[in-house]
Design a protein around this motif. Sequence first.
Motif, PDB file in Angstrom:
ATOM      1  N   THR A   7       0.833  -1.232  -0.020  1.00  0.00           N
ATOM      2  CA  THR A   7      -0.142   0.140  -0.030  1.00  0.00           C
ATOM      3  C   THR A   7       1.098   1.192   0.047  1.00  0.00           C
ATOM      4  O   THR A   7       0.382   2.346   0.021  1.00  0.00           O
ATOM      5  N   LYS A   8       2.068   1.227  -0.053  1.00  0.00           N
ATOM      6  CA  LYS A   8       2.973   2.505  -0.076  1.00  0.00           C
ATOM      7  C   LYS A   8       3.753   2.327  -1.432  1.00  0.00           C
ATOM      8  O   LYS A   8       4.327   1.234  -1.815  1.00  0.00           O
ATOM      9  N   PHE A   9       3.864   3.425  -2.136  1.00  0.00           N
ATOM     10  CA  PHE A   9       4.277   3.683  -3.609  1.00  0.00           C
ATOM     11  C   PHE A   9       5.440   4.884  -3.553  1.00  0.00           C
ATOM     12  O   PHE A   9       5.026   5.826  -2.801  1.00  0.00           O
ATOM     13  N   ALA A  10       6.282   4.900  -4.203  1.00  0.00           N
ATOM     14  CA  ALA A  10       7.320   5.959  -4.385  1.00  0.00           C
ATOM     15  C   ALA A  10       7.376   6.099  -6.049  1.00  0.00           C
ATOM     16  O   ALA A  10       7.738   5.230  -6.573  1.00  0.00           O
ATOM     17  N   VAL A  11       7.304   7.236  -6.268  1.00  0.00           N
ATOM     18  CA  VAL A  11       7.315   7.737  -7.681  1.00  0.00           C
ATOM     19  C   VAL A  11       8.502   8.332  -7.758  1.00  0.00           C
ATOM     20  O   VAL A  11       8.846   9.316  -7.212  1.00  0.00           O
ATOM     21  N   VAL A  16      18.420  10.306 -17.964  1.00  0.00           N
ATOM     22  CA  VAL A  16      19.596   9.900 -18.448  1.00  0.00           C
ATOM     23  C   VAL A  16      20.384  11.080 -19.227  1.00  0.00           C
ATOM     24  O   VAL A  16      20.147  11.447 -20.187  1.00  0.00           O
ATOM     25  N   ASP A  17      21.532  11.206 -18.458  1.00  0.00           N
ATOM     26  CA  ASP A  17      22.622  12.140 -19.204  1.00  0.00           C
ATOM     27  C   ASP A  17      23.876  11.239 -19.359  1.00  0.00           C
ATOM     28  O   ASP A  17      23.853  10.425 -20.266  1.00  0.00           O
ATOM     29  N   SER A  18      24.865  11.483 -18.592  1.00  0.00           N
ATOM     30  CA  SER A  18      25.988  10.524 -18.775  1.00  0.00           C
ATOM     31  C   SER A  18      25.827   9.323 -17.992  1.00  0.00           C
ATOM     32  O   SER A  18      26.428   8.243 -18.188  1.00  0.00           O
ATOM     33  N   ARG A  19      24.905   9.284 -17.303  1.00  0.00           N
ATOM     34  CA  ARG A  19      24.537   8.078 -16.259  1.00  0.00           C
ATOM     35  C   ARG A  19      23.132   8.233 -15.965  1.00  0.00           C
ATOM     36  O   ARG A  19      22.630   9.131 -16.274  1.00  0.00           O
ATOM     37  N   ILE A  20      22.407   7.131 -15.661  1.00  0.00           N
ATOM     38  CA  ILE A  20      21.024   7.097 -15.201  1.00  0.00           C
ATOM     39  C   ILE A  20      21.110   7.429 -13.723  1.00  0.00           C
ATOM     40  O   ILE A  20      21.781   7.033 -12.840  1.00  0.00           O
ATOM     41  N   LYS A  21      19.950   8.388 -13.460  1.00  0.00           N
ATOM     42  CA  LYS A  21      19.659   8.941 -12.321  1.00  0.00           C
ATOM     43  C   LYS A  21      18.416   8.946 -12.064  1.00  0.00           C
ATOM     44  O   LYS A  21      17.254   9.046 -12.805  1.00  0.00           O
ATOM     45  N   ALA A  22      17.975   8.513 -10.755  1.00  0.00           N
ATOM     46  CA  ALA A  22      16.720   8.185 -10.332  1.00  0.00           C
ATOM     47  C   ALA A  22      16.383   9.292  -9.176  1.00  0.00           C
ATOM     48  O   ALA A  22      17.051   9.303  -8.115  1.00  0.00           O
ATOM     49  N   THR A  23      15.375  10.267  -9.511  1.00  0.00           N
ATOM     50  CA  THR A  23      15.220  11.053  -8.450  1.00  0.00           C
ATOM     51  C   THR A  23      13.660  11.049  -7.731  1.00  0.00           C
ATOM     52  O   THR A  23      12.809  10.935  -8.603  1.00  0.00           O
ATOM     53  N   LYS A  24      13.668  10.656  -6.413  1.00  0.00           N
ATOM     54  CA  LYS A  24      12.198  10.791  -5.962  1.00  0.00           C
ATOM     55  C   LYS A  24      11.338  11.836  -6.113  1.00  0.00           C
ATOM     56  O   LYS A  24      11.773  12.836  -5.576  1.00  0.00           O
ATOM     57  N   ILE A  25      10.230  11.633  -6.490  1.00  0.00           N
ATOM     58  CA  ILE A  25       9.300  12.778  -6.688  1.00  0.00           C
ATOM     59  C   ILE A  25       8.118  12.926  -5.503  1.00  0.00           C
ATOM     60  O   ILE A  25       8.049  13.820  -4.993  1.00  0.00           O
ATOM     61  N   GLY A  42       0.391  12.273 -16.535  1.00  0.00           N
ATOM     62  CA  GLY A  42       0.458  12.994 -15.212  1.00  0.00           C
ATOM     63  C   GLY A  42      -0.176  12.216 -13.948  1.00  0.00           C
ATOM     64  O   GLY A  42       0.138  12.854 -12.908  1.00  0.00           O
ATOM     65  N   HIS A  43      -0.705  11.021 -14.169  1.00  0.00           N
ATOM     66  CA  HIS A  43      -1.240  10.236 -13.021  1.00  0.00           C
ATOM     67  C   HIS A  43      -0.931   8.914 -13.353  1.00  0.00           C
ATOM     68  O   HIS A  43      -0.485   8.543 -14.530  1.00  0.00           O
ATOM     69  N   ILE A  44      -1.121   8.275 -12.083  1.00  0.00           N
ATOM     70  CA  ILE A  44      -1.002   6.670 -12.078  1.00  0.00           C
ATOM     71  C   ILE A  44      -2.329   6.243 -11.569  1.00  0.00           C
ATOM     72  O   ILE A  44      -2.832   6.762 -10.733  1.00  0.00           O
ATOM     73  N   ASN A  50     -12.371  -3.638  -6.518  1.00  0.00           N
ATOM     74  CA  ASN A  50     -13.186  -3.281  -7.261  1.00  0.00           C
ATOM     75  C   ASN A  50     -13.328  -1.790  -7.743  1.00  0.00           C
ATOM     76  O   ASN A  50     -14.260  -1.558  -8.086  1.00  0.00           O
ATOM     77  N   ASP A  51     -12.127  -1.408  -7.391  1.00  0.00           N
ATOM     78  CA  ASP A  51     -11.993   0.357  -7.481  1.00  0.00           C
ATOM     79  C   ASP A  51     -11.064   0.745  -8.170  1.00  0.00           C
ATOM     80  O   ASP A  51      -9.721   0.235  -8.003  1.00  0.00           O
ATOM     81  N   PHE A  52     -10.962   1.855  -8.880  1.00  0.00           N
ATOM     82  CA  PHE A  52      -9.749   2.520  -9.863  1.00  0.00           C
ATOM     83  C   PHE A  52      -9.917   4.131  -9.146  1.00  0.00           C
ATOM     84  O   PHE A  52     -10.676   4.386  -8.962  1.00  0.00           O
ATOM     85  N   THR A  53      -8.423   4.418  -8.949  1.00  0.00           N
ATOM     86  CA  THR A  53      -8.348   5.823  -8.290  1.00  0.00           C
ATOM     87  C   THR A  53      -7.012   6.421  -9.029  1.00  0.00           C
ATOM     88  O   THR A  53      -6.056   5.455  -9.309  1.00  0.00           O
ATOM     89  N   LEU A  54      -7.407   7.527  -9.621  1.00  0.00           N
ATOM     90  CA  LEU A  54      -6.054   8.487 -10.213  1.00  0.00           C
ATOM     91  C   LEU A  54      -5.106   9.233  -9.014  1.00  0.00           C
ATOM     92  O   LEU A  54      -5.808   9.974  -8.125  1.00  0.00           O
ATOM     93  N   TYR A  55      -3.953   8.793  -9.170  1.00  0.00           N
ATOM     94  CA  TYR A  55      -2.965   9.784  -8.088  1.00  0.00           C
ATOM     95  C   TYR A  55      -2.095  10.280  -8.953  1.00  0.00           C
ATOM     96  O   TYR A  55      -1.326   9.825 -10.026  1.00  0.00           O
ATOM     97  N   SER A  56      -1.990  11.695  -8.597  1.00  0.00           N
ATOM     98  CA  SER A  56      -1.269  12.510  -9.489  1.00  0.00           C
ATOM     99  C   SER A  56       0.289  12.188  -9.206  1.00  0.00           C
ATOM    100  O   SER A  56       0.880  11.662  -8.059  1.00  0.00           O
ATOM    101  N   VAL A  57       1.189  12.078 -10.076  1.00  0.00           N
ATOM    102  CA  VAL A  57       2.563  11.943 -10.052  1.00  0.00           C
ATOM    103  C   VAL A  57       3.588  13.157  -9.875  1.00  0.00           C
ATOM    104  O   VAL A  57       4.837  12.922  -9.728  1.00  0.00           O
ATOM    105  N   THR A  58       2.938  14.388  -9.946  1.00  0.00           N
ATOM    106  CA  THR A  58       3.605  15.434  -9.915  1.00  0.00           C
ATOM    107  C   THR A  58       3.840  15.676  -8.307  1.00  0.00           C
ATOM    108  O   THR A  58       3.026  15.231  -7.637  1.00  0.00           O
ATOM    109  N   GLU A  59       4.994  16.588  -8.219  1.00  0.00           N
ATOM    110  CA  GLU A  59       5.111  16.844  -6.657  1.00  0.00           C
ATOM    111  C   GLU A  59       4.090  17.769  -5.999  1.00  0.00           C
ATOM    112  O   GLU A  59       3.294  18.388  -6.829  1.00  0.00           O
ATOM    113  N   GLY A  60       4.028  17.854  -4.830  1.00  0.00           N
ATOM    114  CA  GLY A  60       2.870  18.398  -4.116  1.00  0.00           C
ATOM    115  C   GLY A  60       1.819  17.604  -3.852  1.00  0.00           C
ATOM    116  O   GLY A  60       1.641  16.332  -4.145  1.00  0.00           O
ATOM    117  N   GLU A  61       0.750  18.024  -2.677  1.00  0.00           N
ATOM    118  CA  GLU A  61      -0.155  17.231  -2.444  1.00  0.00           C
ATOM    119  C   GLU A  61      -1.477  17.330  -3.411  1.00  0.00           C
ATOM    120  O   GLU A  61      -1.887  18.519  -3.486  1.00  0.00           O
TER     121      GLU A  61
END
Length: 127
Positions: A7-11, A16-25, A42-44, A50-61
């Motif tokens: 039940t916990k997700f990190a986006v 990719v520049d000279s190397r692969i970089k992952a930044t937590k949003i 812009g959502h997941i 039996n339910d679908f919900t959209l969550y924003s992947v952009t910064e902020g609440e």
Amino acid sequence: AVAYKRTKFAVYEISVDSRIKATKIKDITTPSPINTLTGCDGHIAMGSSNDFTLYSVTEGETAPIALIDREDPSLSFVVVNPASLSCVACVELEAGLEYLLCFNMVGIFVGGDGCRSRAYDINWPST
């Protein structure tokens, strides 16, 4: 990219520049375990039981958006008898305007407000 644990997700933003970089949003916590996860403009879209919900992947609440309006009488079969359906996928048909919610036995067209957008469903046999 999304990393999850029940039940916990990190986006993360992957660059990719000279190397692969992952930044937590952001972190997302859901009320119940997720069965399916789909990227939508812009959502997941997350499906649980039996339910679908959209969550924003952009910064902020941003408040999650329910894709099934529980007050829509034409969708009562999803709300009243949840044990017979399980989420399979969410397909965004028109950015933020229409979605096809796929369950194990039926596909339902809904608008961004969670109300039915087409008068018909797509039915297929359950396996």
